[in-house]
Design a protein around this motif. Sequence first.
Motif, PDB file in Angstrom:
ATOM      1  N   HIS A  12      -7.348   2.814   4.505  1.00 32.10           N
ATOM      2  CA  HIS A  12      -8.071   4.127   3.777  1.00 32.10           C
ATOM      3  C   HIS A  12      -9.363   4.308   3.765  1.00 32.10           C
ATOM      4  O   HIS A  12      -9.838   5.036   3.097  1.00 32.10           O
TER       5      HIS A  12
ATOM      6  N   THR B 183      -4.740  -7.573   0.034  1.00 30.10           N
ATOM      7  CA  THR B 183      -4.350  -6.275  -0.465  1.00 30.10           C
ATOM      8  C   THR B 183      -5.641  -5.231  -0.579  1.00 30.10           C
ATOM      9  O   THR B 183      -5.548  -4.097   0.123  1.00 30.10           O
TER      10      THR B 183
ATOM     11  N   ALA C 129     -11.519   2.258   2.125  1.00 29.13           N
ATOM     12  CA  ALA C 129     -11.923   2.480   0.703  1.00 29.13           C
ATOM     13  C   ALA C 129     -13.253   1.659   0.393  1.00 29.13           C
ATOM     14  O   ALA C 129     -13.823   2.005  -0.772  1.00 29.13           O
TER      15      ALA C 129
ATOM     16  N   LEU D  97      -6.635  -2.161   1.862  1.00 27.24           N
ATOM     17  CA  LEU D  97      -6.997  -0.636   1.459  1.00 27.24           C
ATOM     18  C   LEU D  97      -8.008  -0.329   2.411  1.00 27.24           C
ATOM     19  O   LEU D  97      -8.371   0.847   2.681  1.00 27.24           O
TER      20      LEU D  97
ATOM     21  N   LEU E 204      -3.619  -0.662 -12.405  1.00 24.20           N
ATOM     22  CA  LEU E 204      -4.075   0.895 -12.085  1.00 24.20           C
ATOM     23  C   LEU E 204      -3.484   1.959 -12.904  1.00 24.20           C
ATOM     24  O   LEU E 204      -4.012   3.034 -13.105  1.00 24.20           O
TER      25      LEU E 204
ATOM     26  N   LEU F   6       0.827  -1.192   0.015  1.00 24.49           N
ATOM     27  CA  LEU F   6       0.155  -0.059  -0.126  1.00 24.49           C
ATOM     28  C   LEU F   6       0.816   1.363   0.030  1.00 24.49           C
ATOM     29  O   LEU F   6       0.289   2.408  -0.142  1.00 24.49           O
TER      30      LEU F   6
ATOM     31  N   TRP G  66      -4.704   4.390  -5.689  1.00 27.18           N
ATOM     32  CA  TRP G  66      -5.706   3.224  -4.941  1.00 27.18           C
ATOM     33  C   TRP G  66      -7.060   3.852  -5.011  1.00 27.18           C
ATOM     34  O   TRP G  66      -8.034   2.842  -4.964  1.00 27.18           O
ATOM     35  N   ASP G  67      -7.120   5.123  -5.030  1.00 25.00           N
ATOM     36  CA  ASP G  67      -8.711   5.622  -4.843  1.00 25.00           C
ATOM     37  C   ASP G  67      -9.683   4.794  -6.281  1.00 25.00           C
ATOM     38  O   ASP G  67     -10.644   5.078  -5.974  1.00 25.00           O
TER      39      ASP G  67
ATOM     40  N   PHE H  71      -0.980  -4.755  -9.332  1.00 22.88           N
ATOM     41  CA  PHE H  71      -1.809  -3.699  -9.001  1.00 22.88           C
ATOM     42  C   PHE H  71      -1.106  -2.457  -9.863  1.00 22.88           C
ATOM     43  O   PHE H  71      -2.160  -1.545 -10.312  1.00 22.88           O
ATOM     44  N   THR H  72      -0.060  -2.327 -10.083  1.00 21.19           N
ATOM     45  CA  THR H  72       0.592  -1.298 -10.686  1.00 21.19           C
ATOM     46  C   THR H  72       0.187  -1.492 -12.273  1.00 21.19           C
ATOM     47  O   THR H  72      -0.222  -0.258 -12.776  1.00 21.19           O
TER      48      THR H  72
END
Length: 370
Positions: free
Chosen positions: A74, A66, A76, A70, A283, A36, A42-43, A279-280
């Motif tokens: 956060h 993961t 999320a 989040l 996103l 994270l 991540w939003d 995730f990279t």
Amino acid sequence: MPAQTHGDAGHQPEEAAPTVAVTGSAVVDRDLGEILGAALPWDQLAGKTVLVSGAAGMIPAYAVYTLLALNEAHGAGITVLGLVRNLAKAETVFAALRDRDDFRLVEGDVQEEIPVSEPVDLVIHGASPARPALHAGSPVDTIRANVQGAFGLLDLCVRTGARFVLMSSAEVYGQRADDGSLVSESDYGAVDILNPRACYTEGKRAAETIAVSYHAQYGVPITIARFGHIYGPGMALDDGRVQADFTADVIAGRDITLNSDGSARRTYTYLGDAIAGMFTALLVGENTAYNISDRDGFISIRDLAEAFTAARPQSGLRVRFRDDVDVSQYNPVKGQGLDDARLRALGWAPHVGLRSGIDRTIAWHEERRA
């Protein structure tokens, strides 16, 4: 010789890192904090419903963790559905998550109709027989899970407007010259399609083609993550791949015995770094397919074995060779790994690396034995 604990003399612990309390495992929760910590948008996942197939598997489980991390870190508001074939096994894997309102297990087989009727925003498809023994013993089940699973989950994406992420494999590159080169996303080799072992390779290849076909015909947004040789927490000691065998040897206090000269080279990537890479790609990636691999982990099996024994020097373990193995012809250049240049261009870089990754893998098993 009894297994040493993570804090025994001779082992130098890593510096403290942020953690996110999700799993109850100090190793995994530390990984989640580091994942994270990546500078990603991540939003984009906030408020989404995410279906993870094969959720109890080593790599898909980290995707689940993961997403829930989040929520913890956060707020999320992500809802995670874990599609699993064996509910009892999955409940054991996710025992620490059983009281969460944001996570639910769904029992079902991707070879059959997908038992999900509610809208989903993102599908992460990780259901696939991964152990080499399963490819040899159940080739029909192996290829069917990959092919029919892709069709079923992509049909779900069409119905609900979801994005699709395929957990694919370096196996799609087929047979190429073992010349020490790194394989980019467009470097394909041959596959012996009359060998039943091709069930996994051809299944993954077909799943990728099915995904791009759904994108072309129905506009389903897709990301293909081609994982290399991944190791880390959740890896079963009887998995059958060398990284699992070496972990089992260190845990049991046994010398590592190689059945070859150990010259084959592959890229070995720690699970936390691999999930951050996936995730990279999801996103911020603009390409369809990405190698999920750490080129710094491009080493021989022999060197990998030495790295595992060095992870617990207090145990005094050695790397040995079977008596009939000729080590005089050892070639440290032979082999091939995955080129991570496309993924690094997105800003990803491995955070853990080989030495620390091996330490954490062993520590996770020690943690469970404590």
